[in-house]
Write a protein that holds these residues in place. Structure first.
Motif, PDB file in Angstrom:
ATOM      1  N   HIS A   1      45.808  34.984  43.511  1.00 14.64           N
ATOM      2  CA  HIS A   1      45.789  36.090  44.459  1.00 14.64           C
ATOM      3  C   HIS A   1      44.561  36.971  44.315  1.00 14.64           C
ATOM      4  CE1 HIS A   1      50.400  36.176  45.428  1.00 14.64           C
ATOM      5  NE2 HIS A   1      49.838  34.995  45.601  1.00 14.64           N
ATOM      6  N   LEU A   2      43.670  36.665  43.405  1.00 14.84           N
ATOM      7  CA  LEU A   2      42.503  37.494  43.153  1.00 14.84           C
ATOM      8  C   LEU A   2      41.616  37.571  44.400  1.00 14.84           C
ATOM      9  CD1 LEU A   2      40.860  39.076  41.066  1.00 14.84           C
ATOM     10  CD2 LEU A   2      39.757  36.934  40.414  1.00 14.84           C
ATOM     11  N   GLY A   3      41.381  38.794  44.868  1.00 20.27           N
ATOM     12  CA  GLY A   3      40.537  38.989  46.045  1.00 20.27           C
ATOM     13  C   GLY A   3      41.194  38.613  47.356  1.00 20.27           C
ATOM     14  N   LYS A   4      42.517  38.523  47.377  1.00 23.92           N
ATOM     15  CA  LYS A   4      43.217  38.090  48.589  1.00 23.92           C
ATOM     16  C   LYS A   4      44.279  39.085  49.053  1.00 23.92           C
ATOM     17  CE  LYS A   4      42.733  33.131  47.588  1.00 23.92           C
ATOM     18  NZ  LYS A   4      43.467  31.846  47.405  1.00 23.92           N
ATOM     19  N   TRP A   5      44.211  40.322  48.578  1.00 30.73           N
ATOM     20  CA  TRP A   5      45.256  41.282  48.938  1.00 30.73           C
ATOM     21  C   TRP A   5      45.348  41.475  50.436  1.00 30.73           C
ATOM     22  CZ3 TRP A   5      45.390  46.047  45.149  1.00 30.73           C
ATOM     23  CH2 TRP A   5      45.592  45.587  43.840  1.00 30.73           C
TER      24      TRP A   5
ATOM     25  N   GLY B   1      37.858  50.079  49.661  1.00 27.12           N
ATOM     26  CA  GLY B   1      36.847  49.072  49.351  1.00 27.12           C
ATOM     27  C   GLY B   1      37.352  47.659  49.515  1.00 27.12           C
ATOM     28  N   GLY B   2      38.652  47.531  49.793  1.00 26.56           N
ATOM     29  CA  GLY B   2      39.233  46.242  50.111  1.00 26.56           C
ATOM     30  C   GLY B   2      39.143  45.215  49.005  1.00 26.56           C
ATOM     31  N   ASP B   3      39.108  43.965  49.407  1.00 27.25           N
ATOM     32  CA  ASP B   3      39.111  42.872  48.442  1.00 27.25           C
ATOM     33  C   ASP B   3      37.819  42.828  47.629  1.00 27.25           C
ATOM     34  OD1 ASP B   3      41.634  42.033  49.249  1.00 27.25           O
ATOM     35  OD2 ASP B   3      40.822  40.804  50.858  1.00 27.25           O
ATOM     36  N   ARG B   4      36.757  43.382  48.176  1.00 25.47           N
ATOM     37  CA  ARG B   4      35.512  43.475  47.403  1.00 25.47           C
ATOM     38  C   ARG B   4      35.739  44.291  46.137  1.00 25.47           C
ATOM     39  NH1 ARG B   4      32.616  47.549  46.745  1.00 25.47           N
ATOM     40  NH2 ARG B   4      33.525  48.656  48.519  1.00 25.47           N
ATOM     41  N   LEU B   5      36.488  45.386  46.269  1.00 24.47           N
ATOM     42  CA  LEU B   5      36.788  46.219  45.114  1.00 24.47           C
ATOM     43  C   LEU B   5      37.643  45.461  44.107  1.00 24.47           C
ATOM     44  CD1 LEU B   5      36.678  48.910  43.643  1.00 24.47           C
ATOM     45  CD2 LEU B   5      38.605  49.687  45.044  1.00 24.47           C
ATOM     46  N   CYS B   6      38.610  44.709  44.598  1.00 27.19           N
ATOM     47  CA  CYS B   6      39.440  43.904  43.686  1.00 27.19           C
ATOM     48  C   CYS B   6      38.577  42.949  42.868  1.00 27.19           C
ATOM     49  CB  CYS B   6      40.480  43.110  44.470  1.00 27.19           C
ATOM     50  SG  CYS B   6      41.802  44.105  45.182  1.00 27.19           S
TER      51      CYS B   6
ATOM     52  N   VAL C   1      47.147  34.993  39.040  1.00 26.05           N
ATOM     53  CA  VAL C   1      45.737  35.364  38.921  1.00 26.05           C
ATOM     54  C   VAL C   1      45.474  36.545  39.838  1.00 26.05           C
ATOM     55  CG1 VAL C   1      43.349  34.584  39.196  1.00 26.05           C
ATOM     56  CG2 VAL C   1      45.098  32.987  38.394  1.00 26.05           C
ATOM     57  N   ASP C   2      45.236  37.695  39.247  1.00 26.91           N
ATOM     58  CA  ASP C   2      44.984  38.908  40.017  1.00 26.91           C
ATOM     59  C   ASP C   2      44.461  39.979  39.069  1.00 26.91           C
ATOM     60  OD1 ASP C   2      44.819  40.573  42.211  1.00 26.91           O
ATOM     61  OD2 ASP C   2      46.884  40.250  42.853  1.00 26.91           O
ATOM     62  N   VAL C   3      43.970  41.075  39.645  1.00 25.84           N
ATOM     63  CA  VAL C   3      43.415  42.151  38.829  1.00 25.84           C
ATOM     64  C   VAL C   3      44.533  42.947  38.165  1.00 25.84           C
ATOM     65  CG1 VAL C   3      41.281  42.333  40.108  1.00 25.84           C
ATOM     66  CG2 VAL C   3      43.283  43.632  40.873  1.00 25.84           C
ATOM     67  N   ARG C   4      44.171  43.640  37.095  1.00 27.65           N
ATOM     68  CA  ARG C   4      45.169  44.314  36.278  1.00 27.65           C
ATOM     69  C   ARG C   4      45.891  45.438  37.019  1.00 27.65           C
ATOM     70  NH1 ARG C   4      41.426  47.533  31.818  1.00 27.65           N
ATOM     71  NH2 ARG C   4      40.086  48.659  33.265  1.00 27.65           N
TER      72      ARG C   4
ATOM     73  N   GLN D   1      42.894  53.746  42.717  1.00 29.06           N
ATOM     74  CA  GLN D   1      43.153  53.559  44.146  1.00 29.06           C
ATOM     75  C   GLN D   1      43.849  52.215  44.395  1.00 29.06           C
ATOM     76  OE1 GLN D   1      40.123  54.844  47.037  1.00 29.06           O
ATOM     77  NE2 GLN D   1      38.862  55.471  45.288  1.00 29.06           N
ATOM     78  N   LEU D   2      43.482  51.199  43.622  1.00 31.56           N
ATOM     79  CA  LEU D   2      44.152  49.910  43.769  1.00 31.56           C
ATOM     80  C   LEU D   2      45.616  50.005  43.329  1.00 31.56           C
ATOM     81  CD1 LEU D   2      41.389  47.441  42.494  1.00 31.56           C
ATOM     82  CD2 LEU D   2      42.001  48.025  44.851  1.00 31.56           C
ATOM     83  N   VAL D   3      45.869  50.742  42.278  1.00 32.90           N
ATOM     84  CA  VAL D   3      47.259  50.968  41.845  1.00 32.90           C
ATOM     85  C   VAL D   3      48.036  51.674  42.951  1.00 32.90           C
ATOM     86  CG1 VAL D   3      48.714  52.265  40.237  1.00 32.90           C
ATOM     87  CG2 VAL D   3      46.735  50.991  39.383  1.00 32.90           C
TER      88      VAL D   3
END
Length: 355
Positions: A145-149, A202-207, A243-246, A286-288
């Motif tokens: 899922h990394l970069g696919k939110w 910042g969207g998926d770029r930020l992820c 697979v994803d950001v913390r 912000q992602l949280v």
């Protein structure tokens, strides 16, 4: 042995589990006992946990094994399935397919205290840190899922629209259909807010940018998946590893802690404990927050009900009611989070307008 066989048959539906263990693993069964969703078996070669191996889990366990091998270099241990004598992860039984994992000694976190909450936060940070430079080799797996939110959340919104249509056009509406239609506008609004907030942040770029701090999440953090051990705490049940950001794990962990305590303020000591091991970047808050906004529980129930048809009507109603309750309760955390982290960490997180 006859008594053990009778007990195991009652617990699992397997009449000759001892024969299967001997054939596939060369293990002599000595005793068995159900424990927290698994079957603990004592054998002549030690203790193991027997779990069902569900359809479609092959890619996930391949991923778990890859991640386990990688984080072992940092001293972090993830238990992986013990291979059969034929080199397989699982073996067929009379009722289901199964796998065995090394038994982990410890007690489930039935009662939480402050030290327990903080230990899990620090432990989670250790795991995330150990995955910073990991690279996936599992092509096309649903657990990536990394970069696919944005893509995944928009797909969830599209599915909700289909489920709304299915409920609205049903020849004989069930109570579940009425219940979903009553809450559909709320769910749609939450998804739209989450997507808009993510894009503005910042969207998926930020992820992708924050993935340098951790690329893998446990994916199912709650008390039954935490053991108190002689060394501290240990996470178990890695079949939801993703697979994803913390920020994904952190958001789930903070939501769970708030749900258990009813106190939005719990997020501050948990974030401090986490950052004592691995500091967060300002944009990760912000992602949280974006994860807070997305109605994960509702989306999951709808998928299991209308797409997979996993639940009976009555079960679906109960699950959806519970999901709505959780999401509505979460609103207090969503309202308070920006103020709490500004006061505690000097971090400014934009708040959605309608809150």
């Amino acid at each position: 042995m006859a008594d053990i066989r009778d007990d195991v048959r009652e617990w699992t539906g397997e009449p000759r589990l001892d024969v299967l263990l001997e054939h596939y693993y060369g293990l002599q069964l000595q005793s068995a006992q159900p424990y927290a969703g698994v079957l603990k078996v004592e054998t002549d070669k030690g203790a193991y946990a027997i779990k069902r191996f569900r359809k479609g889990e092959e890619a996930t366990w391949t991923l778990v094994e890859q991640v386990a091998e990688h984080v072992k270099q940092a001293g972090y241990i993830i238990p992986v399935p013990t291979l059969t004598q034929q080199g397989k992860r699982h073996f067929p039984g009379f009722a289901h397919r199964y796998m065995i994992l090394p038994w982990q000694d410890g007690q489930q976190m039935e009662k939480w205290d402050r030290d327990g909450w903080l230990q899990v936060s620090r432990h989670l940070a250790l795991f995330h840190t150990a995955t910073r430079d990991w690279e996936s080799e599992v092509d096309g797996a649903t657990c990536l899922h990394l970069g696919k939110w944005t893509e995944l959340w928009r797909e969830s919104r599209r599915q909700m629209a289909i489920f709304q249509m299915a409920a609205d056009l049903a020849g004989e509406r069930q109570e579940m259909d009425e219940l979903w239609l009553n809450h559909s506008i709320y769910a749609d609004t939450m998804v739209d807010n989450a997507v808009q907030y993510l894009e503005q942040a910042g969207g998926d770029r930020l992820c992708l940018e924050t993935s340098e701090h951790g690329k893998v999440c446990h994916g199912n953090l709650h008390r039954r998946n935490v053991l108190r051990t002689a060394e501290g705490v240990q996470l178990i049940d890695w079949r939801h590893l993703i697979v994803d950001v913390r920020a994904r794990d952190l958001a789930q962990w903070l939501i769970y802690a708030y749900g258990r305590t009813g106190k939005p303020e719990i997020v501050v000591p948990l974030l401090r404990a986490y950052q004592s091991v691995s500091p967060l970047k300002e944009e990760e808050y912000q992602l949280v927050y974006a994860q807070f906004l997305f109605p994960h529980r509702i989306s999951h129930v709808l998928y299991q009900t209308y797409d997979r048809q996993k639940y009976t009507t009555r079960q679906a109603e109960a699950h959806l009611n519970q999901a709505v309750t959780v999401e509505e309760k979460k609103l207090m955390l969503i309202r308070r989070f920006p103020d709490l982290i500004r006061e505690a960490f000097g971090v400014t997180v934009p708040k959605v307008d309608w809150l």
